[in-house]
Design a protein around this motif. Structure first.
Motif, short mmCIF file in Angstrom:
data_model
loop_
_atom_site.label_atom_id
_atom_site.label_comp_id
_atom_site.label_asym_id
_atom_site.label_seq_id
_atom_site.Cartn_x
_atom_site.Cartn_y
_atom_site.Cartn_z
N ALA A 1 -13.92 10.24 3.28
CA ALA A 1 -12.68 9.47 3.11
C ALA A 1 -11.48 10.39 2.94
CB ALA A 1 -12.81 8.53 1.92
N SER A 2 -11.68 11.56 2.33
CA SER A 2 -10.58 12.50 2.11
C SER A 2 -10.02 13.07 3.41
CB SER A 2 -11.06 13.65 1.22
OG SER A 2 -12.15 14.34 1.83
N GLN A 3 -10.76 12.94 4.51
CA GLN A 3 -10.30 13.44 5.80
C GLN A 3 -9.43 12.44 6.55
OE1 GLN A 3 -14.63 14.80 6.70
NE2 GLN A 3 -13.35 16.02 8.07
N LEU A 4 -9.34 11.22 6.04
CA LEU A 4 -8.51 10.20 6.68
C LEU A 4 -7.03 10.53 6.49
CD1 LEU A 4 -10.31 6.86 5.74
CD2 LEU A 4 -10.18 7.92 8.00
N THR A 5 -6.28 10.47 7.59
CA THR A 5 -4.85 10.66 7.52
C THR A 5 -4.13 9.33 7.37
OG1 THR A 5 -5.13 12.53 9.03
CG2 THR A 5 -2.87 11.75 8.66
N GLN A 6 -4.71 8.27 7.96
CA GLN A 6 -4.06 6.96 7.93
C GLN A 6 -5.11 5.86 8.00
OE1 GLN A 6 -0.52 6.67 7.76
NE2 GLN A 6 -1.12 4.61 7.11
N THR A 7 -4.89 4.80 7.24
CA THR A 7 -5.70 3.59 7.31
C THR A 7 -4.80 2.42 7.65
OG1 THR A 7 -7.30 4.39 5.68
CG2 THR A 7 -7.22 2.02 6.04
N VAL A 8 -5.19 1.63 8.65
CA VAL A 8 -4.40 0.47 9.06
C VAL A 8 -5.29 -0.77 9.06
CG1 VAL A 8 -2.91 -0.53 10.83
CG2 VAL A 8 -2.98 1.95 10.53
N ILE A 9 -4.84 -1.81 8.38
CA ILE A 9 -5.56 -3.07 8.36
C ILE A 9 -4.75 -4.11 9.12
CG2 ILE A 9 -6.44 -4.96 6.92
CD1 ILE A 9 -7.00 -2.96 4.74
N GLY A 10 -5.36 -4.68 10.15
CA GLY A 10 -4.75 -5.77 10.90
C GLY A 10 -5.12 -7.08 10.23
N SER A 11 -4.12 -7.81 9.76
CA SER A 11 -4.36 -9.00 8.95
C SER A 11 -3.42 -10.13 9.35
CB SER A 11 -4.15 -8.66 7.47
OG SER A 11 -4.06 -9.83 6.67
N PRO A 12 -3.89 -11.37 9.27
CA PRO A 12 -2.94 -12.48 9.40
C PRO A 12 -1.91 -12.39 8.28
CG PRO A 12 -5.22 -13.28 9.44
CD PRO A 12 -5.27 -11.85 9.03
N GLY A 13 -0.70 -12.83 8.58
CA GLY A 13 0.28 -12.89 7.51
C GLY A 13 1.47 -11.98 7.69
N VAL A 14 2.41 -12.14 6.81
CA VAL A 14 3.67 -11.40 6.80
C VAL A 14 3.85 -10.80 5.40
CG1 VAL A 14 6.18 -11.60 6.98
CG2 VAL A 14 4.70 -12.90 8.53
N TYR A 15 4.24 -9.55 5.34
CA TYR A 15 4.44 -8.90 4.05
C TYR A 15 5.74 -9.35 3.42
CZ TYR A 15 5.22 -5.30 0.55
OH TYR A 15 5.47 -4.63 -0.62
N ASP A 16 5.66 -9.77 2.16
CA ASP A 16 6.83 -10.16 1.38
C ASP A 16 7.12 -9.06 0.36
OD1 ASP A 16 8.74 -11.19 -0.32
OD2 ASP A 16 7.73 -13.11 -0.64
N PRO A 17 8.12 -8.20 0.61
CA PRO A 17 8.37 -7.07 -0.29
C PRO A 17 8.85 -7.49 -1.67
CG PRO A 17 10.11 -7.24 1.36
CD PRO A 17 9.05 -8.21 1.75
N LYS A 18 9.50 -8.64 -1.79
CA LYS A 18 9.99 -9.08 -3.09
C LYS A 18 8.83 -9.41 -4.03
CE LYS A 18 14.40 -10.90 -1.39
NZ LYS A 18 15.26 -12.11 -1.25
N ARG A 19 7.79 -10.04 -3.49
CA ARG A 19 6.63 -10.42 -4.30
C ARG A 19 5.47 -9.45 -4.14
NH1 ARG A 19 5.03 -15.60 -1.85
NH2 ARG A 19 3.42 -15.58 -3.45
N ASP A 20 5.60 -8.50 -3.19
CA ASP A 20 4.53 -7.56 -2.89
C ASP A 20 3.22 -8.29 -2.59
OD1 ASP A 20 3.44 -5.01 -2.45
OD2 ASP A 20 2.61 -4.94 -4.48
#
Length: 398
Positions: A145-164
């Motif tokens: 896991a320490s060799q990972l540079t980036q992890t990306v999760i494809g998920s339904p939905g929209v990120y709401d930064p106000k509520r995190d």
């Protein structure tokens, strides 16, 4: 891309070096193994500048000599390519029925790929299943896991930064809970990035599919859920509030499979045209053994007139949405995806309706990328992010 040469006296030397290194890396990524002379020609940079910048990124372990070019006049030229082991990207797709994932190295070569049916009863169970899938992928790829540079999760939905939190998460029960993102960050660390799943599919289409040759297209996914990824001027567009492409909320609620509860939770168009709506419409119409949308389409293909009418109604609804996209955005291309979007004969039925409804008829095609489209898009997004991260570590601009 702008190239800054040594004559730009107003710019700081460190920034100039960083930009030159990024330019070289970008050309090496996209052009394959190239020589220093070819890089000078491609970038317009002087040979001494190329030699210095290439030396920096080679010492950083991002590129390496891959061989020599022979068969041309003059001394054999050393070729430089991406060093695959310089970084790794983990991509995960959170679906309603399946979790899918892959690990790729920095050169974009897939090192492992897996798909599992989800058994989780709640959101935290799904988070744990993702962590378990990631562990299996890393083991199969032979990395830590320490060799990972980036992890990306494809998920339904929209990120709401106000509520995190994630909002508009469709049929993933509890996935909009405030506890989900902290739990994901705890398991996947600071390199975690969340991408909308349909936007990720559009990225995959841009990199690997029909969208490679066009600057503007819409990826319209119709299946268990409904959504759209929009690429304009070669770039994925999210909108001011992140909801660009949330076509499930278009106020279309005319299908016989429409459900008021679904409309409140997931939008009117989703309630009228998703896979569940097709099943409801088929059952109300009297189609036998209509337990899945796939079975309804199969019955229509066998000549069941009632099932064929349900499919025709579905094609009309999707055509109306496609017409809406055409009149608002006017893209060069529409790509249909999802289980229904790729169903045999559905593309032709939609095109026939769009031809009548829309003022113009752009190219309309069905995706050919299969079930791993979201994973492929997450890998593409992750590789871009990984490169930016690695480049910033070489010569961080000040």
């Amino acid at each position: 891309m702008t190239v800054v040469a040594g004559g730009a006296s107003a710019a700081r030397p460190q920034l100039i070096r960083a930009i030159n290194e990024q330019v070289l890396l970008d050309h090496i990524r996209r052009s394959g193994p190239v020589s220093r002379t070819e890089l000078a020609s491609l970038t317009g940079l002087s040979k001494p500048t190329v030699f210095a910048a290439l030396g920096t990124i080679e010492r950083a372990g991002l590129v390496h000599a891959t061989g020599q070019r022979t068969g041309v006049p003059g001394p054999a030229a050393i070729l430089y390519g991406v060093r695959p082991e310089a970084g790794f990207v983990l991509a995960l797709d959170v679906g309603h029925e399946f979790l899918r994932g892959a690990v790729a190295d920095l050169a974009g070569t897939t090192r492992s790929r897996l798909s599992v049916r989800t058994k989780a009863a709640n959101a935290m169970g799904r988070v744990q299943e993702l962590a378990d899938l990631a562990a299996k992928l890393l083991t199969e790829a032979g990395i830590e896991a320490s060799q990972l540079t980036q992890t990306v999760i494809g998920s339904p939905g929209v990120y709401d930064p106000k509520r995190d939190t994630l909002t508009l998460t469709g049929r993933l029960s509890g996935w909009d809970s405030p506890a989900v993102l902290p739990a994901l960050r705890e398991r996947f660390g600071s390199s975690l990035m969340i991408e909308n799943d349909v936007d990720a599919a559009a990225l995959a289409e841009r990199v690997h599919g029909h969208g490679q040759e066009v600057d503007s297209f819409a990826f319209v996914s119709v299946g268990t859920g409904i959504g759209m990824g929009l690429v304009l001027d070669g770039k994925l567009r999210h909108g001011a509030h992140g909801v660009a492409g949330e076509i499930s909320y278009l106020p279309f609620a005319e299908g016989s499979g429409s459900d008021v509860r679904d409309a409140r939770k997931r939008g009117n168009f989703d309630a009228s045209a998703s896979a569940a709506a097709v099943v409801r419409a088929a059952k109300r119409a009297g189609v036998r053994r209509a337990s899945t949308a796939e079975k309804v389409f199969a019955a229509a293909a066998r000549g069941d007139a009632i099932a064929a009418a349900v499919v025709a109604e579905e094609a009309l609804m999707v055509a109306k949405v496609v017409c809406t996209v055409i009149t608002v955005v006017d893209p060069e291309l529409i790509v249909l995806g999802g289980g229904i979007g790729q169903a045999p004969g559905f593309l032709e039925a939609v095109i026939d309706q769009v031809r009548v409804l829309a003022p113009v008829l752009p190219d309309i095609k069905a995706t050919e990328l299969g079930t791993d489209t979201v994973v492929a898009g997450c890998l593409a997004a992750g590789l871009d992010q990984a490169w930016q991260h690695l480049i910033s570590r070489i010569s961080p601009p000040t």
